[in-house]
Write a protein that holds these residues in place. Structure first.
Motif, PDB file in Angstrom:
ATOM      1  N   LYS A   1       0.708  -1.107   0.112  1.00  0.00           N
ATOM      2  CA  LYS A   1       0.391  -0.008  -0.224  1.00  0.00           C
ATOM      3  C   LYS A   1       0.735   0.919  -0.094  1.00  0.00           C
TER       4      LYS A   1
ATOM      5  N   THR B   1       0.167   4.778  -1.988  1.00  0.00           N
ATOM      6  CA  THR B   1      -1.129   5.040  -3.090  1.00  0.00           C
ATOM      7  C   THR B   1      -1.673   6.359  -1.701  1.00  0.00           C
TER       8      THR B   1
ATOM      9  N   LYS C   1      -7.239   2.725  -3.751  1.00  0.00           N
ATOM     10  CA  LYS C   1      -7.171   3.784  -5.066  1.00  0.00           C
ATOM     11  C   LYS C   1      -6.225   5.016  -4.340  1.00  0.00           C
TER      12      LYS C   1
END
Length: 321
Positions: A48, A51, A225
């Motif tokens: 992650k 991100t 996202k």
């Protein structure tokens, strides 16, 4: 407020968020500004890293703009809504500064705990000052004693409630869609209470936040996202506490927000146990990480926590209504 008019703040905030979010995500990716995963966090969360974060800025602005224009249109703009928007934006600003420092300095720590706490306390104190200017009650139901007007002590309660729940939602924001979904459910419960009480201003505020969160969820669901960041989670928690206070249903947040409380208690118990006994109670805290390390998938944890929030909220609504 007619039920068909309820759709207006929902759709407005949703539309603003859903249109603006791709632009924000694109900007952060172009500038290579992404979240740095905590070193002490689960190793599988390293994917992650990078991100985009601070997505909460978008749904907060969408909620602010929507709440104001719909309230003006409905002739429901009030001081109560003003202090709710104030605490939402102030706590959002604290979170924004925290996130901004993390991004710009490429580290996983932003403002110090003392700096954030001081800002939250000042915000809570200002909330209470305006609350009293509005002439709202300082009475609080106290088990075994009934409802008692506790005067200035209610101010201490307000500060504790706002600071406590803003941090609680912040701790819950550790999995894709977790804080987003639980907040949607919690704000929906308070929207129902506000509608039942005929408090159109608070209803509009809740609906504006819900619409923005639904729009944000499309980008925050696994695989996310973008993350909401502290700018979103601190604001959402403060907003929930503020709504419970304005509606004079303070203790309802103990059930509607029980997941947030459990997350917070898991951290407190973990830290306390380790300092006193040198042993951990959970595999990792907050507790959602414990379930991850126990083999639960991220989606399973999120869905179970959503379901529990919905059940707790339904029980509270059954008690109140």
């Amino acid at each position: 407020m007619h039920w068909t008019e309820i759709l207006i703040p929902l759709v407005s905030s949703f539309a603003i968020t859903i249109m603006a979010m791709p632009l924000v995500i694109g900007y952060f990716r172009a500038k290579q500004l992404g979240q740095t995963t905590r070193e002490e966090g689960p190793k599988w969360h390293e994917v992650k890293t990078g991100t985009p974060t601070m997505g909460g800025t978008v749904f907060l602005v969408a909620g602010l703009l929507t709440a104001i224009w719909v309230a003006v249109w409905q002739n429901a703009l009030s001081l109560s809504m003003g202090i709710l928007l104030f605490i939402l934006m102030l706590y959002g600003l604290l979170g924004f500064l925290d996130d901004f420092i993390k991004l710009m300095m490429k580290r996983n720590l932003g403002l110090t705990s003392a700096q954030k706490f001081l800002g939250q306390v000042i915000g809570g104190a200002l909330f209470f000052v305006v609350y009293r200017i509005e002439g709202l009650s300082t009475a609080l139901f106290i088990p075994l004693f009934g409802t008692i007007d506790i005067g200035w002590l209610y101010g201490l309660f307000v500060v504790f409630w706002l600071v406590g729940f803003s941090n609680a939602v912040n701790l819950t924001d550790g999995l894709d869609g977790l804080a987003t979904g639980t907040s949607i459910i919690a704000y929906s419960a308070y929207a129902i209470i506000a509608w039942y009480q005929g408090q159109t201003d608070v209803l509009i505020f809740c609906l504006a936040i819900i619409g923005g969160l639904i729009g944000f969820f499309f980008f925050n669901k696994k695989p996310a996202k973008i993350f909401m960041g502290d700018v979103g989670s601190l604001a959402l928690g403060g907003g929930l506490a503020g709504v419970s206070i304005i509606l004079k249903q303070e203790w309802s947040l103990l059930l509607i927000g029980l997941i947030f409380i459990i997350e917070t208690l898991s951290v407190m118990l973990q830290v306390g146990s380790f300092k006193l006994r040198g042993k951990r109670i959970f595999k990792m805290a907050p507790i959602h990480h414990h379930f991850e390390m126990s083999g639960w998938s991220e989606w399973k944890i999120v869905l179970v926590f959503w379901l529990l929030t919905a059940i707790f909220s339904a029980i509270e609504l059954g008690i109140i209504l």
